[in-house]
Motif scaffolding. Sequence first.
Motif, PDB file in Angstrom:
ATOM      1  N   ARG A 178      -9.134   2.997   5.607  1.00 10.49           N
ATOM      2  CA  ARG A 178      -8.852   3.510   6.799  1.00 10.49           C
ATOM      3  C   ARG A 178      -7.543   3.586   6.746  1.00 10.49           C
ATOM      4  NH1 ARG A 178     -12.955   5.022   5.849  1.00 10.49           N
ATOM      5  NH2 ARG A 178     -15.164   4.692   6.887  1.00 10.49           N
ATOM      6  N   SER A 179      -6.429   3.257   6.244  1.00 12.73           N
ATOM      7  CA  SER A 179      -5.115   2.957   6.271  1.00 12.73           C
ATOM      8  C   SER A 179      -4.692   4.548   5.560  1.00 12.73           C
ATOM      9  CB  SER A 179      -4.558   2.335   5.965  1.00 12.73           C
ATOM     10  OG  SER A 179      -3.143   2.321   5.611  1.00 12.73           O
ATOM     11  N   THR A 180      -4.140   5.106   5.796  1.00  9.45           N
ATOM     12  CA  THR A 180      -3.396   6.555   5.262  1.00  9.45           C
ATOM     13  C   THR A 180      -2.491   6.152   4.033  1.00  9.45           C
ATOM     14  OG1 THR A 180      -2.597   8.174   4.777  1.00  9.45           O
ATOM     15  CG2 THR A 180      -1.526   7.650   6.175  1.00  9.45           C
ATOM     16  N   TYR A 181      -1.205   4.953   4.416  1.00 10.75           N
ATOM     17  CA  TYR A 181      -0.439   4.089   3.499  1.00 10.75           C
ATOM     18  C   TYR A 181      -1.681   4.033   2.862  1.00 10.75           C
ATOM     19  CZ  TYR A 181       2.008   5.398   7.754  1.00 10.75           C
ATOM     20  OH  TYR A 181       2.774   5.689   8.863  1.00 10.75           O
ATOM     21  N   ALA A 182      -2.797   3.003   2.733  1.00 10.68           N
ATOM     22  CA  ALA A 182      -2.847   2.334   1.865  1.00 10.68           C
ATOM     23  C   ALA A 182      -4.446   3.469   0.847  1.00 10.68           C
ATOM     24  CB  ALA A 182      -4.369   1.700   2.071  1.00 10.68           C
ATOM     25  N   LEU A 183      -4.326   4.000   0.880  1.00  5.45           N
ATOM     26  CA  LEU A 183      -4.468   5.420  -0.039  1.00  5.45           C
ATOM     27  C   LEU A 183      -4.304   5.843  -1.149  1.00  5.45           C
ATOM     28  CD1 LEU A 183      -6.964   7.471  -0.769  1.00  5.45           C
ATOM     29  CD2 LEU A 183      -6.180   8.597   0.986  1.00  5.45           C
ATOM     30  N   LYS A 184      -2.217   5.848  -0.245  1.00  2.00           N
ATOM     31  CA  LYS A 184      -1.364   7.157  -1.330  1.00  2.00           C
ATOM     32  C   LYS A 184      -0.816   5.345  -1.999  1.00  2.00           C
ATOM     33  CE  LYS A 184       2.170   9.050  -2.178  1.00  2.00           C
ATOM     34  NZ  LYS A 184       1.580  11.005  -3.117  1.00  2.00           N
ATOM     35  N   LEU A 185      -0.630   4.031  -1.308  1.00  2.00           N
ATOM     36  CA  LEU A 185      -0.093   3.092  -2.495  1.00  2.00           C
ATOM     37  C   LEU A 185      -1.373   3.166  -3.059  1.00  2.00           C
ATOM     38  CD1 LEU A 185       2.024   1.870  -3.125  1.00  2.00           C
ATOM     39  CD2 LEU A 185       0.709   0.034  -1.628  1.00  2.00           C
TER      40      LEU A 185
END
Length: 387
Positions: A178-185
């Motif tokens: 649900r977070s684009t930053y989580a997906l990238k990391l």
Amino acid sequence: MDDEQALNHAVTPSPAGDDASPGRAMRVAAALQAKGGNEFAKPGSIVEVKFVKGQSLSLTASRLLALMILTAGGDAWEDRPHRMRKADIRRGHKGNERISDMLEELHRTLFAVDDKSWRGKKATLRFSLISSSREEVEDEAGAEAGWIEWEFTPEARKLIQESETYAVLNRQAVLGFRSTYALKLYEVGALRLHRRQSLWKGDMTALRALLGIAPDVYKDFAQLRRKVLEKAKAEIDQLAHFRVEWREIRQGRTVTEIEFRFEPKDAPEQIATVDEIARHSAGRKARREDEVETVAVEAVTQAAVAALVSKDKTGAGEVTFPTGTIRFGSDTLAAIGRSAGGGWDIDLIADAYRAQMGERLAKLKGAKLIASWTGFCESFLARRGRP
């Protein structure tokens, strides 16, 4: 032979000197595609590509890009169009408006990599990932209708072809973030674990470039920690096959560098992760925070459905299938759709049911209708998996 050895066997390098042959990333992508399942390979060169300053992808566009890589598989480097059903992108949403927005966002977002100029000097190459796309716009009956078609740019195809490193990602996990930053990391962690380089270290500029955080967002590190790092860690620890920790390196009171550590989960944790990504996203935040779930598809038990069925059998009239939404005025059908449909939009399932049954649906009522509808919902989930 374990999975890693099997993949190594399946991606034996092509004979040297073949300039048109793909690198290891594409050979692994082809092997995973042939194997089936939810795992796919994203080339390391695409995982590590940087956003041009001030640009980044939204969560929905990032997911679409991942699905494009998954769909193209081992052919992503080839100069040809790739195709995907809109239904595989919508994931239960009935409208197609967001697909157009995602495609347009991918077209206008610029990425950058270090390169050499024609004189052999250090240079920055800026490019888009897709060069063209086609979206079917005619309305057709049936839930499977509608396709998109796209082509990767020559620059993207060159990076994909030459990539020797890759991140093995899970499709359900990608769609669960649900977070684009989580997906990238998550992508960065999966790539570094494959390289057996469990640490990533960089200054604040490198961190923003890594995650695509705009320069004017979260200028205060305490806010960045709370809004980006803590949320990303919580989601990754719940959905990924590894955990992430970070260490803040300071000069005085100022955080100047960040060091991420990615650690594979042990077997019991892996099993818990597989179970979690197979569940509906409703209630996931509550499960992550060990709170009582108040909204979840799983709350509608088979016993509750059976009770509703019994109520309809003994009621004033037998259950019939409505022509409009099933959300109101048909508690039994709606409850079965939520329970047996695995989290898919119940009106989407209902539309597919009407299309399959046709004129026969008008003759079905009561217990026979309920049995037929329950079986269809279960088969719908079995065919598509969870959203």
